[in-house]
Write a protein that holds these residues in place. Structure first.
Motif, PDB file in Angstrom:
ATOM      1  N   CYS A   1    -116.100  -7.332  -5.739  1.00 19.67           N
ATOM      2  CA  CYS A   1    -117.114  -7.264  -4.691  1.00 19.67           C
ATOM      3  C   CYS A   1    -117.295  -8.629  -4.016  1.00 19.67           C
ATOM      4  CB  CYS A   1    -118.443  -6.803  -5.302  1.00 19.67           C
ATOM      5  SG  CYS A   1    -119.500  -5.916  -4.153  1.00 19.67           S
ATOM      6  N   LEU A   2    -117.293  -9.685  -4.829  1.00 21.32           N
ATOM      7  CA  LEU A   2    -117.439 -11.031  -4.285  1.00 21.32           C
ATOM      8  C   LEU A   2    -116.273 -11.385  -3.373  1.00 21.32           C
ATOM      9  CD1 LEU A   2    -118.867 -13.779  -4.167  1.00 21.32           C
ATOM     10  CD2 LEU A   2    -117.618 -14.431  -6.243  1.00 21.32           C
ATOM     11  N   GLY A   3    -115.061 -11.100  -3.846  1.00 26.98           N
ATOM     12  CA  GLY A   3    -113.874 -11.399  -3.051  1.00 26.98           C
ATOM     13  C   GLY A   3    -113.835 -10.610  -1.758  1.00 26.98           C
ATOM     14  N   MET A   4    -114.130  -9.316  -1.836  1.00 24.95           N
ATOM     15  CA  MET A   4    -114.127  -8.470  -0.649  1.00 24.95           C
ATOM     16  C   MET A   4    -115.195  -8.927   0.345  1.00 24.95           C
ATOM     17  SD  MET A   4    -112.702  -5.893   0.874  1.00 24.95           S
ATOM     18  CE  MET A   4    -111.784  -5.063  -0.422  1.00 24.95           C
ATOM     19  N   SER A   5    -116.357  -9.302  -0.171  1.00 26.29           N
ATOM     20  CA  SER A   5    -117.448  -9.760   0.700  1.00 26.29           C
ATOM     21  C   SER A   5    -117.050 -11.005   1.470  1.00 26.29           C
ATOM     22  CB  SER A   5    -118.699 -10.057  -0.139  1.00 26.29           C
ATOM     23  OG  SER A   5    -119.153  -8.901  -0.783  1.00 26.29           O
ATOM     24  N   GLU A   6    -116.447 -11.958   0.775  1.00 28.49           N
ATOM     25  CA  GLU A   6    -116.053 -13.208   1.422  1.00 28.49           C
ATOM     26  C   GLU A   6    -114.999 -12.968   2.488  1.00 28.49           C
ATOM     27  OE1 GLU A   6    -114.865 -15.926  -1.609  1.00 28.49           O
ATOM     28  OE2 GLU A   6    -116.924 -16.379  -2.227  1.00 28.49           O
ATOM     29  N   LEU A   7    -114.033 -12.104   2.181  1.00 24.65           N
ATOM     30  CA  LEU A   7    -112.951 -11.843   3.126  1.00 24.65           C
ATOM     31  C   LEU A   7    -113.457 -11.106   4.369  1.00 24.65           C
ATOM     32  CD1 LEU A   7    -110.166 -10.848   0.577  1.00 24.65           C
ATOM     33  CD2 LEU A   7    -110.193 -12.894   2.014  1.00 24.65           C
TER      34      LEU A   7
ATOM     35  N   VAL B   1    -121.050  -8.993   5.275  1.00 20.88           N
ATOM     36  CA  VAL B   1    -121.537  -8.210   4.131  1.00 20.88           C
ATOM     37  C   VAL B   1    -122.907  -8.744   3.739  1.00 20.88           C
ATOM     38  CG1 VAL B   1    -121.136  -7.566   1.729  1.00 20.88           C
ATOM     39  CG2 VAL B   1    -119.209  -7.703   3.321  1.00 20.88           C
ATOM     40  N   VAL B   2    -123.909  -7.892   3.768  1.00 21.79           N
ATOM     41  CA  VAL B   2    -125.286  -8.327   3.528  1.00 21.79           C
ATOM     42  C   VAL B   2    -125.776  -8.022   2.121  1.00 21.79           C
ATOM     43  CG1 VAL B   2    -125.907  -8.199   5.966  1.00 21.79           C
ATOM     44  CG2 VAL B   2    -126.184  -6.164   4.524  1.00 21.79           C
ATOM     45  N   ALA B   3    -125.074  -7.148   1.403  1.00 19.61           N
ATOM     46  CA  ALA B   3    -125.503  -6.809   0.041  1.00 19.61           C
ATOM     47  C   ALA B   3    -124.367  -6.134  -0.708  1.00 19.61           C
ATOM     48  CB  ALA B   3    -126.729  -5.884   0.063  1.00 19.61           C
ATOM     49  N   CYS B   4    -124.383  -6.293  -2.038  1.00 18.31           N
ATOM     50  CA  CYS B   4    -123.373  -5.669  -2.910  1.00 18.31           C
ATOM     51  C   CYS B   4    -124.058  -5.024  -4.116  1.00 18.31           C
ATOM     52  CB  CYS B   4    -122.353  -6.703  -3.381  1.00 18.31           C
ATOM     53  SG  CYS B   4    -121.261  -7.314  -2.109  1.00 18.31           S
TER      54      CYS B   4
END
Length: 221
Positions: A20-26, A35-38
Protein backbone atom coordinates in the motif's frame (compact mmCIF):
# COMPACT_ATOMS: atom_id res chain seq x y z
CA UNK A 1 -15.99 29.65 -1.83
CA UNK A 2 -15.70 26.04 -2.98
CA UNK A 3 -12.28 25.21 -4.39
CA UNK A 4 -11.87 22.73 -7.22
CA UNK A 5 -9.66 19.78 -6.40
CA UNK A 6 -6.32 20.03 -8.15
CA UNK A 7 -5.78 16.26 -8.05
CA UNK A 8 -8.12 13.28 -8.11
CA UNK A 9 -8.26 11.87 -4.60
CA UNK A 10 -7.80 8.11 -4.31
CA UNK A 11 -8.29 5.69 -1.41
CA UNK A 12 -6.55 2.30 -1.47
CA UNK A 13 -8.15 -0.49 0.60
CA UNK A 14 -5.47 -3.11 1.16
CA UNK A 15 -4.22 -5.02 4.20
CA UNK A 16 -0.61 -5.29 3.00
CA UNK A 17 1.10 -2.14 4.38
CA UNK A 18 4.29 -2.37 2.33
CA UNK A 19 2.39 -2.79 -0.93
CA UNK A 20 0.00 0.00 0.00
CA UNK A 21 2.85 2.38 0.85
CA UNK A 22 4.66 1.67 -2.40
CA UNK A 23 1.53 1.99 -4.52
CA UNK A 24 0.57 5.23 -2.77
CA UNK A 25 3.95 6.82 -3.42
CA UNK A 26 3.99 5.79 -7.07
CA UNK A 27 0.45 6.97 -7.80
CA UNK A 28 0.94 10.25 -5.92
CA UNK A 29 3.91 11.09 -8.15
CA UNK A 30 1.45 11.61 -10.99
CA UNK A 31 0.57 15.28 -11.50
CA UNK A 32 -3.19 14.65 -11.48
CA UNK A 33 -3.49 11.90 -8.83
CA UNK A 34 -2.98 11.64 -5.08
CA UNK A 35 -3.62 8.87 -2.55
CA UNK A 36 -5.29 10.36 0.53
CA UNK A 37 -5.80 7.23 2.65
CA UNK A 38 -4.94 3.52 2.85
CA UNK A 39 -7.43 1.78 5.14
CA UNK A 40 -6.58 -1.86 5.80
CA UNK A 41 -10.12 -3.02 6.62
CA UNK A 42 -13.57 -2.66 5.13
CA UNK A 43 -14.77 -0.92 8.29
CA UNK A 44 -12.11 1.78 8.00
CA UNK A 45 -12.97 2.20 4.32
CA UNK A 46 -16.62 2.78 5.21
CA UNK A 47 -15.64 5.38 7.80
CA UNK A 48 -13.47 7.29 5.31
CA UNK A 49 -16.31 7.46 2.79
CA UNK A 50 -18.65 8.78 5.46
CA UNK A 51 -16.17 11.57 6.22
CA UNK A 52 -15.19 12.62 2.69
CA UNK A 53 -16.03 10.95 -0.61
CA UNK A 54 -12.89 10.27 -2.69
CA UNK A 55 -12.83 10.42 -6.47
CA UNK A 56 -11.90 6.75 -6.76
CA UNK A 57 -11.43 3.75 -4.51
CA UNK A 58 -8.99 0.92 -5.21
CA UNK A 59 -10.00 -2.30 -3.43
CA UNK A 60 -7.88 -5.42 -2.96
CA UNK A 61 -9.90 -8.53 -3.74
CA UNK A 62 -8.51 -10.35 -0.67
CA UNK A 63 -9.00 -8.56 2.65
CA UNK A 64 -8.35 -10.10 6.05
CA UNK A 65 -11.70 -9.29 7.65
CA UNK A 66 -13.91 -9.37 4.57
CA UNK A 67 -13.98 -10.13 0.88
CA UNK A 68 -13.11 -7.30 -1.50
CA UNK A 69 -15.90 -8.17 -3.92
CA UNK A 70 -18.46 -8.10 -1.11
CA UNK A 71 -17.14 -4.67 -0.11
CA UNK A 72 -17.49 -3.46 -3.70
CA UNK A 73 -21.13 -4.58 -3.78
CA UNK A 74 -21.82 -2.85 -0.47
CA UNK A 75 -20.17 0.41 -1.52
CA UNK A 76 -21.96 0.29 -4.87
CA UNK A 77 -25.30 0.26 -3.04
CA UNK A 78 -24.32 3.03 -0.62
CA UNK A 79 -22.41 5.21 -3.09
CA UNK A 80 -23.52 4.46 -6.67
CA UNK A 81 -21.44 7.34 -8.07
CA UNK A 82 -18.17 6.17 -6.49
CA UNK A 83 -15.94 4.50 -9.11
CA UNK A 84 -14.12 1.43 -7.83
CA UNK A 85 -11.09 -0.35 -9.27
CA UNK A 86 -10.39 -3.89 -8.04
CA UNK A 87 -6.85 -5.19 -7.50
CA UNK A 88 -6.12 -8.91 -7.65
CA UNK A 89 -3.25 -11.35 -7.56
CA UNK A 90 -5.03 -13.45 -10.15
CA UNK A 91 -5.44 -12.98 -13.88
CA UNK A 92 -8.70 -14.91 -13.84
CA UNK A 93 -11.93 -14.16 -15.66
CA UNK A 94 -14.15 -15.50 -12.90
CA UNK A 95 -12.82 -13.02 -10.34
CA UNK A 96 -13.05 -10.22 -12.91
CA UNK A 97 -16.62 -11.14 -13.78
CA UNK A 98 -17.68 -11.20 -10.13
CA UNK A 99 -15.95 -7.90 -9.44
CA UNK A 100 -17.60 -6.17 -12.39
CA UNK A 101 -21.01 -7.66 -11.59
CA UNK A 102 -20.63 -6.38 -8.02
CA UNK A 103 -20.20 -2.86 -9.38
CA UNK A 104 -16.47 -2.38 -9.95
CA UNK A 105 -15.50 -0.30 -12.97
CA UNK A 106 -12.18 -2.01 -13.49
CA UNK A 107 -10.02 -5.02 -12.68
CA UNK A 108 -6.23 -4.93 -12.67
CA UNK A 109 -3.44 -7.24 -11.57
CA UNK A 110 -1.18 -6.29 -8.66
CA UNK A 111 1.80 -7.57 -10.63
CA UNK A 112 1.28 -5.09 -13.46
CA UNK A 113 3.68 -2.21 -13.98
CA UNK A 114 2.71 1.00 -12.25
CA UNK A 115 2.10 2.62 -15.65
CA UNK A 116 -0.68 0.09 -16.32
CA UNK A 117 -2.20 0.64 -12.88
CA UNK A 118 -2.18 4.40 -13.48
CA UNK A 119 -3.78 3.83 -16.87
CA UNK A 120 -6.50 1.76 -15.21
CA UNK A 121 -7.06 4.51 -12.63
CA UNK A 122 -7.40 7.19 -15.30
CA UNK A 123 -9.72 5.01 -17.43
CA UNK A 124 -12.05 4.41 -14.51
CA UNK A 125 -11.94 8.07 -13.45
CA UNK A 126 -12.94 8.96 -17.02
CA UNK A 127 -16.04 6.79 -16.78
CA UNK A 128 -14.72 3.81 -18.72
CA UNK A 129 -14.43 0.16 -17.69
CA UNK A 130 -10.89 -1.18 -17.50
CA UNK A 131 -9.60 -4.74 -17.87
CA UNK A 132 -6.54 -6.19 -19.57
CA UNK A 133 -6.91 -7.60 -23.08
CA UNK A 134 -6.27 -11.09 -21.69
CA UNK A 135 -9.01 -10.70 -19.10
CA UNK A 136 -11.43 -9.30 -21.69
CA UNK A 137 -10.81 -12.26 -23.98
CA UNK A 138 -11.21 -14.81 -21.18
CA UNK A 139 -14.29 -13.04 -19.87
CA UNK A 140 -15.96 -12.96 -23.29
CA UNK A 141 -15.14 -16.65 -23.80
CA UNK A 142 -16.64 -17.48 -20.40
CA UNK A 143 -19.82 -15.56 -21.14
CA UNK A 144 -20.21 -17.12 -24.58
CA UNK A 145 -19.42 -20.71 -23.65
CA UNK A 146 -20.48 -20.88 -19.99
CA UNK A 147 -18.48 -24.08 -19.75
CA UNK A 148 -17.70 -25.67 -16.38
CA UNK A 149 -14.14 -25.75 -15.22
CA UNK A 150 -11.65 -28.42 -16.26
CA UNK A 151 -12.50 -30.34 -13.08
CA UNK A 152 -16.06 -30.94 -14.29
CA UNK A 153 -17.89 -28.44 -12.08
CA UNK A 154 -18.72 -24.74 -12.11
CA UNK A 155 -17.18 -22.40 -9.54
CA UNK A 156 -20.02 -19.93 -9.98
CA UNK A 157 -22.09 -21.69 -7.32
CA UNK A 158 -19.57 -20.79 -4.58
CA UNK A 159 -19.80 -17.59 -2.57
CA UNK A 160 -16.94 -15.10 -2.66
CA UNK A 161 -15.71 -16.22 0.76
CA UNK A 162 -15.92 -19.90 -0.20
CA UNK A 163 -13.78 -19.16 -3.25
CA UNK A 164 -11.18 -17.50 -1.01
CA UNK A 165 -11.08 -20.56 1.26
CA UNK A 166 -10.90 -22.89 -1.74
CA UNK A 167 -8.07 -20.85 -3.27
CA UNK A 168 -6.02 -20.89 -0.08
CA UNK A 169 -6.52 -24.64 0.20
CA UNK A 170 -5.19 -24.94 -3.33
CA UNK A 171 -2.13 -22.93 -2.33
CA UNK A 172 -1.32 -25.46 0.38
CA UNK A 173 -2.62 -23.72 3.50
CA UNK A 174 -4.24 -25.81 6.22
CA UNK A 175 -7.36 -24.78 8.14
CA UNK A 176 -5.41 -23.01 10.89
CA UNK A 177 -3.43 -20.98 8.37
CA UNK A 178 -6.58 -20.12 6.40
CA UNK A 179 -8.32 -19.00 9.57
CA UNK A 180 -5.39 -16.73 10.43
CA UNK A 181 -5.14 -15.33 6.89
CA UNK A 182 -8.86 -14.52 6.63
CA UNK A 183 -9.32 -13.62 10.30
CA UNK A 184 -11.91 -16.37 10.74
CA UNK A 185 -12.43 -19.01 13.39
CA UNK A 186 -11.39 -22.60 12.74
CA UNK A 187 -15.06 -23.57 13.01
CA UNK A 188 -16.05 -21.08 10.30
CA UNK A 189 -13.32 -22.33 7.99
CA UNK A 190 -14.52 -25.87 8.58
CA UNK A 191 -18.07 -24.87 7.72
CA UNK A 192 -16.94 -23.21 4.50
CA UNK A 193 -14.90 -26.28 3.63
CA UNK A 194 -17.88 -28.61 4.12
CA UNK A 195 -20.15 -26.31 2.11
CA UNK A 196 -17.65 -26.26 -0.76
CA UNK A 197 -17.34 -30.04 -0.69
CA UNK A 198 -21.11 -30.41 -0.79
CA UNK A 199 -21.65 -27.84 -3.56
CA UNK A 200 -18.95 -29.36 -5.76
CA UNK A 201 -20.22 -32.90 -5.07
CA UNK A 202 -16.89 -34.10 -3.70
CA UNK A 203 -17.00 -37.10 -1.39
CA UNK A 204 -13.82 -36.80 0.62
CA UNK A 205 -11.50 -34.11 1.98
CA UNK A 206 -8.66 -35.43 -0.19
CA UNK A 207 -10.80 -34.91 -3.30
CA UNK A 208 -11.50 -31.36 -2.15
CA UNK A 209 -7.80 -30.60 -1.72
CA UNK A 210 -6.93 -32.11 -5.11
CA UNK A 211 -9.68 -30.09 -6.78
CA UNK A 212 -8.45 -26.90 -5.07
CA UNK A 213 -4.84 -27.50 -6.14
CA UNK A 214 -5.95 -28.20 -9.71
CA UNK A 215 -8.09 -25.07 -9.84
CA UNK A 216 -5.29 -22.82 -8.57
CA UNK A 217 -2.95 -24.40 -11.14
CA UNK A 218 -5.45 -23.71 -13.94
CA UNK A 219 -5.89 -20.11 -12.79
CA UNK A 220 -2.16 -19.44 -12.99
CA UNK A 221 -1.83 -20.68 -16.58
Amino acid sequence: MIQTRQKSQIVIVDDHPIFCLGMSELISREPDLTVVACPNTAEKARHIIEQDMPDLMIVDISLAESNGIDLVAELRCKCPVLPILVLSMYDDSMYAERALMAGARGYVMKQRAIAQVVEAVRQVLSGHIYASDKIKEKLINRIISRKPSAMGFSMEILTNREIEVFRLMGEGLDSKEIAARLNLSMKTVGTHRENIKEKLHLKHYTELVKAAVHWVYEMKK
